[in-house]
Motif scaffolding. Structure first.
Motif, PDB file in Angstrom:
ATOM      1  N   LYS A 585       4.511 -15.638  -5.622  1.00 19.64           N
ATOM      2  CA  LYS A 585       5.978 -15.505  -5.656  1.00 19.64           C
ATOM      3  C   LYS A 585       6.378 -14.049  -5.881  1.00 19.64           C
ATOM      4  O   LYS A 585       7.362 -13.561  -5.298  1.00 19.64           O
ATOM      5  CB  LYS A 585       6.568 -16.389  -6.761  1.00 19.64           C
ATOM      6  N   SER A 586       5.613 -13.364  -6.727  1.00 17.36           N
ATOM      7  CA  SER A 586       5.928 -11.957  -7.002  1.00 17.36           C
ATOM      8  C   SER A 586       5.707 -11.098  -5.763  1.00 17.36           C
ATOM      9  O   SER A 586       6.516 -10.206  -5.447  1.00 17.36           O
ATOM     10  CB  SER A 586       5.072 -11.449  -8.171  1.00 17.36           C
ATOM     11  N   PHE A 587       4.614 -11.338  -5.038  1.00 17.48           N
ATOM     12  CA  PHE A 587       4.374 -10.604  -3.794  1.00 17.48           C
ATOM     13  C   PHE A 587       5.496 -10.865  -2.784  1.00 17.48           C
ATOM     14  O   PHE A 587       5.936  -9.951  -2.070  1.00 17.48           O
ATOM     15  CB  PHE A 587       3.025 -11.014  -3.188  1.00 17.48           C
ATOM     16  N   LEU A 588       5.974 -12.105  -2.710  1.00 15.43           N
ATOM     17  CA  LEU A 588       7.078 -12.424  -1.804  1.00 15.43           C
ATOM     18  C   LEU A 588       8.338 -11.658  -2.183  1.00 15.43           C
ATOM     19  O   LEU A 588       9.073 -11.164  -1.306  1.00 15.43           O
ATOM     20  CB  LEU A 588       7.346 -13.932  -1.806  1.00 15.43           C
ATOM     21  N   GLU A 589       8.599 -11.590  -3.489  1.00 15.63           N
ATOM     22  CA  GLU A 589       9.778 -10.846  -3.944  1.00 15.63           C
ATOM     23  C   GLU A 589       9.686  -9.374  -3.559  1.00 15.63           C
ATOM     24  O   GLU A 589      10.695  -8.718  -3.282  1.00 15.63           O
ATOM     25  CB  GLU A 589       9.919 -10.973  -5.472  1.00 15.63           C
ATOM     26  N   LEU A 590       8.449  -8.835  -3.491  1.00 16.04           N
ATOM     27  CA  LEU A 590       8.235  -7.431  -3.129  1.00 16.04           C
ATOM     28  C   LEU A 590       8.132  -7.236  -1.617  1.00 16.04           C
ATOM     29  O   LEU A 590       7.984  -6.106  -1.148  1.00 16.04           O
ATOM     30  CB  LEU A 590       6.962  -6.913  -3.810  1.00 16.04           C
ATOM     31  N   GLY A 591       8.170  -8.344  -0.872  1.00 15.98           N
ATOM     32  CA  GLY A 591       8.055  -8.258   0.580  1.00 15.98           C
ATOM     33  C   GLY A 591       6.640  -8.016   1.062  1.00 15.98           C
ATOM     34  O   GLY A 591       6.436  -7.647   2.226  1.00 15.98           O
ATOM     35  N   GLU A 592       5.659  -8.225   0.200  1.00 14.67           N
ATOM     36  CA  GLU A 592       4.247  -8.027   0.583  1.00 14.67           C
ATOM     37  C   GLU A 592       3.685  -9.379   1.048  1.00 14.67           C
ATOM     38  O   GLU A 592       2.982 -10.077   0.325  1.00 14.67           O
ATOM     39  CB  GLU A 592       3.459  -7.468  -0.598  1.00 14.67           C
ATOM     40  N   TYR A 593       3.995  -9.719   2.299  1.00 16.55           N
ATOM     41  CA  TYR A 593       3.697 -11.056   2.801  1.00 16.55           C
ATOM     42  C   TYR A 593       2.202 -11.309   2.994  1.00 16.55           C
ATOM     43  O   TYR A 593       1.730 -12.429   2.793  1.00 16.55           O
ATOM     44  CB  TYR A 593       4.469 -11.296   4.098  1.00 16.55           C
ATOM     45  N   ASP A 594       1.456 -10.267   3.366  1.00 21.33           N
ATOM     46  CA  ASP A 594       0.008 -10.420   3.512  1.00 21.33           C
ATOM     47  C   ASP A 594      -0.632 -10.807   2.180  1.00 21.33           C
ATOM     48  O   ASP A 594      -1.469 -11.710   2.114  1.00 21.33           O
ATOM     49  CB  ASP A 594      -0.617  -9.118   4.020  1.00 21.33           C
ATOM     50  N   ASN A 595      -0.249 -10.086   1.134  1.00 19.06           N
ATOM     51  CA  ASN A 595      -0.803 -10.373  -0.192  1.00 19.06           C
ATOM     52  C   ASN A 595      -0.368 -11.750  -0.694  1.00 19.06           C
ATOM     53  O   ASN A 595      -1.149 -12.474  -1.325  1.00 19.06           O
ATOM     54  CB  ASN A 595      -0.365  -9.290  -1.186  1.00 19.06           C
ATOM     55  N   ALA A 596       0.883 -12.103  -0.415  1.00 16.80           N
ATOM     56  CA  ALA A 596       1.373 -13.426  -0.824  1.00 16.80           C
ATOM     57  C   ALA A 596       0.563 -14.515  -0.124  1.00 16.80           C
ATOM     58  O   ALA A 596       0.146 -15.502  -0.747  1.00 16.80           O
ATOM     59  CB  ALA A 596       2.851 -13.568  -0.496  1.00 16.80           C
ATOM     60  N   LEU A 597       0.339 -14.332   1.179  1.00 16.89           N
ATOM     61  CA  LEU A 597      -0.431 -15.321   1.936  1.00 16.89           C
ATOM     62  C   LEU A 597      -1.848 -15.438   1.395  1.00 16.89           C
ATOM     63  O   LEU A 597      -2.397 -16.538   1.273  1.00 16.89           O
ATOM     64  CB  LEU A 597      -0.459 -14.910   3.415  1.00 16.89           C
ATOM     65  N   ARG A 598      -2.444 -14.310   1.043  1.00 13.45           N
ATOM     66  CA  ARG A 598      -3.802 -14.305   0.503  1.00 13.45           C
ATOM     67  C   ARG A 598      -3.875 -15.143  -0.780  1.00 13.45           C
ATOM     68  O   ARG A 598      -4.849 -15.860  -1.008  1.00 13.45           O
ATOM     69  CB  ARG A 598      -4.235 -12.856   0.251  1.00 13.45           C
ATOM     70  N   GLU A 599      -2.862 -15.052  -1.616  1.00 16.81           N
ATOM     71  CA  GLU A 599      -2.851 -15.828  -2.865  1.00 16.81           C
ATOM     72  C   GLU A 599      -2.832 -17.336  -2.596  1.00 16.81           C
ATOM     73  O   GLU A 599      -3.471 -18.110  -3.298  1.00 16.81           O
ATOM     74  CB  GLU A 599      -1.637 -15.453  -3.719  1.00 16.81           C
ATOM     75  N   THR A 600      -2.086 -17.735  -1.557  1.00 18.45           N
ATOM     76  CA  THR A 600      -1.977 -19.179  -1.293  1.00 18.45           C
ATOM     77  C   THR A 600      -3.298 -19.786  -0.836  1.00 18.45           C
ATOM     78  O   THR A 600      -3.496 -20.999  -0.955  1.00 18.45           O
ATOM     79  CB  THR A 600      -0.895 -19.473  -0.227  1.00 18.45           C
ATOM     80  N   PHE A 601      -4.205 -18.946  -0.337  1.00 15.10           N
ATOM     81  CA  PHE A 601      -5.516 -19.450   0.079  1.00 15.10           C
ATOM     82  C   PHE A 601      -6.505 -19.536  -1.087  1.00 15.10           C
ATOM     83  O   PHE A 601      -7.643 -19.967  -0.897  1.00 15.10           O
ATOM     84  CB  PHE A 601      -6.092 -18.575   1.198  1.00 15.10           C
ATOM     85  N   ARG A 602      -6.061 -19.163  -2.277  1.00 10.50           N
ATOM     86  CA  ARG A 602      -6.935 -19.249  -3.455  1.00 10.50           C
ATOM     87  C   ARG A 602      -6.805 -20.602  -4.165  1.00 10.50           C
ATOM     88  O   ARG A 602      -7.583 -20.900  -5.059  1.00 10.50           O
ATOM     89  CB  ARG A 602      -6.588 -18.127  -4.441  1.00 10.50           C
TER      90      ARG A 602
END
Length: 675
Positions: A585-602
């Motif tokens: 959620k924090s990565f999404l708030e920062l607009g870092e979509y690649d990092n946000a997506l990476r978290e969801t695969f964990r």
């Protein structure tokens, strides 16, 4: 004239139809009225037999005789009809013009209405299994109040013997003990428990003699089914238990299989001294008070010293040690010792008592704790085979479905089976409420937890779930007010870390950040708090609320790599997913979509385990929603659409008003999905 026409002429069809209608009404009335007046079953059978016998008689009489204006005459010639020229004309014509046919129709309708009324009025009785029983706590009539444990032990052991009968539903100890010294009538108790029969009795122990009385009552009609008085030497106590179980089976007309009879007649020990120590220990263990566990273990070990081949004390030690492991896990030295000893004693118990349900249950309990779920499942199924009324074994099979597979739909029926056998088994209610919350069915969960908390107001797991349900429903002020009134309960159970986390999260949700410092200081004062997630989790949630997303991302990764004290590896893994959710959620708030997506695969592969005593994992289904947001941010519309669909599928039973559900549907429509 054909045979059919002759039957019509002699009115055989009309008589048969009329008789059938009247018989139908009589049988409906018998079904309704006889149970109301508690007539014996043979009376209704007798009436039905008479009605059936009467049918061929009435048909024969209708062939032979006919009713005419001159009275009943023998219809043996056509000449008899010529004397009644008007009769045929009157009875001819359409079906609807004949008044007698209308009477037949009215009779059929009346019979149907009576039958429907009977079904409604007797439905309450019909749902009660006739082969069901509750064994009320035996009254202790001895002069020594210390013999209370002996009376309770006798109650449970008779209950256990009865539980070995496959065709008999036996209500478990947890539920029946609340009726100790109750003033409720047997009918009231039977109705509350949903059983047809109740065994009550008393016990008087004087020196080496024991006097036991028991009587079996039909709880529906107060009929006395069986009664007996036993005046024996204390050494005969095991024989009395067997005799009572066999007598009740006979009274309820249950035919015991050879295997069941053998299990009932088998005794784990011949030593009354060992048995006495065992039931003393068991009575202490059943308090679930941590302070009484050491004395319970002492008595169990004393029983083993008296009879080293007595399997049940070994199982008792294993269960107490597992309770210590669960409730005192932060004391690492004690927890490790408890786990090792639980394994040793559970395996020894099964070796000595392979035909005892309790030994297999104890071993399954151990396997569940160390995530050996297949072995646990086998042990619990064996326990149920040996004791079909073992409520806790049914509950633990539900846990296996939750812990290993995250299969809530398979787990819930098993929790319901457990509650059928033990309506007071709070853990089955507690876990069901959590599952409903995690399925997004918050309204239902709130209704359920309100009902549970009335019966179990001091069970911390239930109290926590009430708070969590209010939070998930967006009732932040109500949640805050509720949890602030629960301090004494959490303190008495040494669960203050759980309490302070709940209070802190409710302050954050109300944006009362200024009150958080005091909560964090109080957490520092709780023993072992430096080995848990509670303080760091609150601080990071406060930072998320303040928009400090970089600190949140870094802080949760550090927290995830911390060696925290936790009682189960599965729960630890679920806690990691909570951390990944907030990082995503924090990565999404920062607009870092690649990092946000990476978290969801964990995230773990299934929504497994029970988590409410740490952080309720309401987040696992939502990671599909976050994945959709990340893909959408990256411009990948196909994968975004697929992720939103997965989210809707996983949470397909959730309340419609969840913000994530509302937003996911809106985004899907925008992406061109019209389903």
């Amino acid at each position: 004239m054909s045979f059919i026409e002759e039957l019509k002429r002699r009115k055989v069809f009309r008589v048969a139809a009329s008789y059938a209608v009247v018989a139908f009404i009589i049988m409906q009335l018998v079904e309704i009225v006889f149970p109301i007046f508690d007539f014996p079953q043979w009376t209704s059978q007798f009436v039905i037999i008479l009605v059936l016998i009467g049918f061929p008689i009435s048909v024969i009489l209708s062939w032979v005789f006919d009713r005419t204006p001159q009275g009943y005459i023998k219809t043996d010639s056509k000449k008899d009809l010529d004397k009644e020229p008007d009769t045929k004309s009157k009875e001819s014509g359409s079906f609807l013009k004949n008044k007698k046919n209308w009477l037949l129709v009215a009779g059929v309708i009346a019979g149907i209405l009576i039958g429907r009324f009977g079904q409604t009025s007797t439905s309450a009785k019909n749902i009660i299994n006739e082969k069901s029983i509750a064994v009320l706590p035996f009254d202790n009539l001895g002069n020594d109040e210390d013999d209370e444990y002996f009376a309770d032990g006798m109650t449970e052991d008779i209950l256990t013997e009865l539980s070995k009968i496959k065709d008999l539903l036996v209500i478990s100890r947890t539920t029946i003990m609340k009726y100790k010294n109750s003033n409720k009538s047997l009918k009231e108790i039977g109705k509350e428990l949903g059983v047809a029969n109740i065994l009550e009795g008393s016990i008087r122990r004087i020196g080496q003699r024991v006097r036991i009385t028991g009587q079996l009552i039909n709880a529906i009609n107060d009929q006395h089914l069986w009664g007996e008085k036993y005046d024996r030497d204390i050494e005969d106590i095991f024989a009395v238990q067997d005799e009572v179980a066999n007598a009740i089976a006979n009274a309820l007309r249950i035919e015991l299989s050879d295997e069941e009879a053998q299990r009932i007649s088998s005794s784990q020990t011949e030593s009354v001294e060992a048995y006495d120590l065992y039931i003393k220990a068991r009575s202490l263990a059943y308090t679930y008070e941590i302070s009484k566990y050491p004395l319970a273990i002492k008595y169990y070990k004393d029983a083993i010293n008296v009879d080293p081949n007595y399997a049940l004390p070994y199982a008792g030690i294993a269960r107490v040690r597992m309770s210590q492991f669960y409730f005192q896990y932060m004391d690492t030295k004690l927890a490790n010792m408890a786990l090792e000893e639980a394994k040793e004693y559970a395996e020894k118990a099964v070796l000595l008592g392979p035909n005892e349900a309790e030994t297999h249950f104890a071993l399954g309990f151990y396997h569940n704790a160390i995530a050996e779920y297949d072995m646990a499942f086998i042990s619990f199924k064996k326990a149920i085979f040996l004791n079909p009324s073992h409520a806790h074994a049914h509950d633990e099979i539900a846990d296996v479905y939750v812990y290993k597979y995250g299969d809530f739909k398979k787990a819930i029926p098993w929790y319901n089976k457990a509650l059928k056998r033990d309506p007071a088994l709070v853990v089955s209610k507690w876990f069901q409420v959590e599952l409903y919350l995690r399925m997004g069915r918050v309204k239902e969960a709130l209704s359920m937890v309100d009902a549970v908390i009335k019966d179990h107001p001091n069970v911390i797991g239930v109290v926590t779930l009430k708070y969590l349900a209010l939070m998930m429903d967006g009732q932040f002020q109500e949640a805050n007010g509720f949890i602030l009134n629960q301090f004494s309960k959490y303190k008495s159970e040494s669960r203050l870390l759980e309490y302070y986390q709940a209070v802190g999260l409710s302050f954050i949700s109300l944006n009362q950040i200024d009150k958080l410092d005091e909560i964090l200081q109080k957490i520092d004062e709780v023993p072992f708090s430096n080995r848990t997630h509670h303080k760091d989790y609150l601080m990071l949630m406060m930072k998320y609320n303040q928009g400090l997303y970089r600190d949140v991302i870094k802080g949760f990764e550090l927290l995830d790599n911390t060696d925290m004290a936790i009682d189960n590896i599965g729960r630890r893994r679920a806690l990691s997913d909570v951390f990944y959710y907030w990082r995503a959620k924090s990565f999404l708030e920062l607009g870092e979509y690649d990092n946000a997506l990476r978290e969801t695969f964990r995230f773990r592969s299934s929504n497994n385990h029970i988590t409410s005593s740490y952080v309720l994992d309401e987040f696992w289904p939502k990671h599909f929603y976050l994945k959709g947001l990340a893909y959408e941010g990256l411009g990948d519309k196909n994968n975004a659409q697929q992720s939103y669909k997965e989210f809707l599928e996983v949470w397909n039973e959730a309340d419609e008003n969840h913000p994530e559900l509302v937003d996911a549907k809106k985004r899907l429509r925008r992406l061109g999905w019209n389903s």
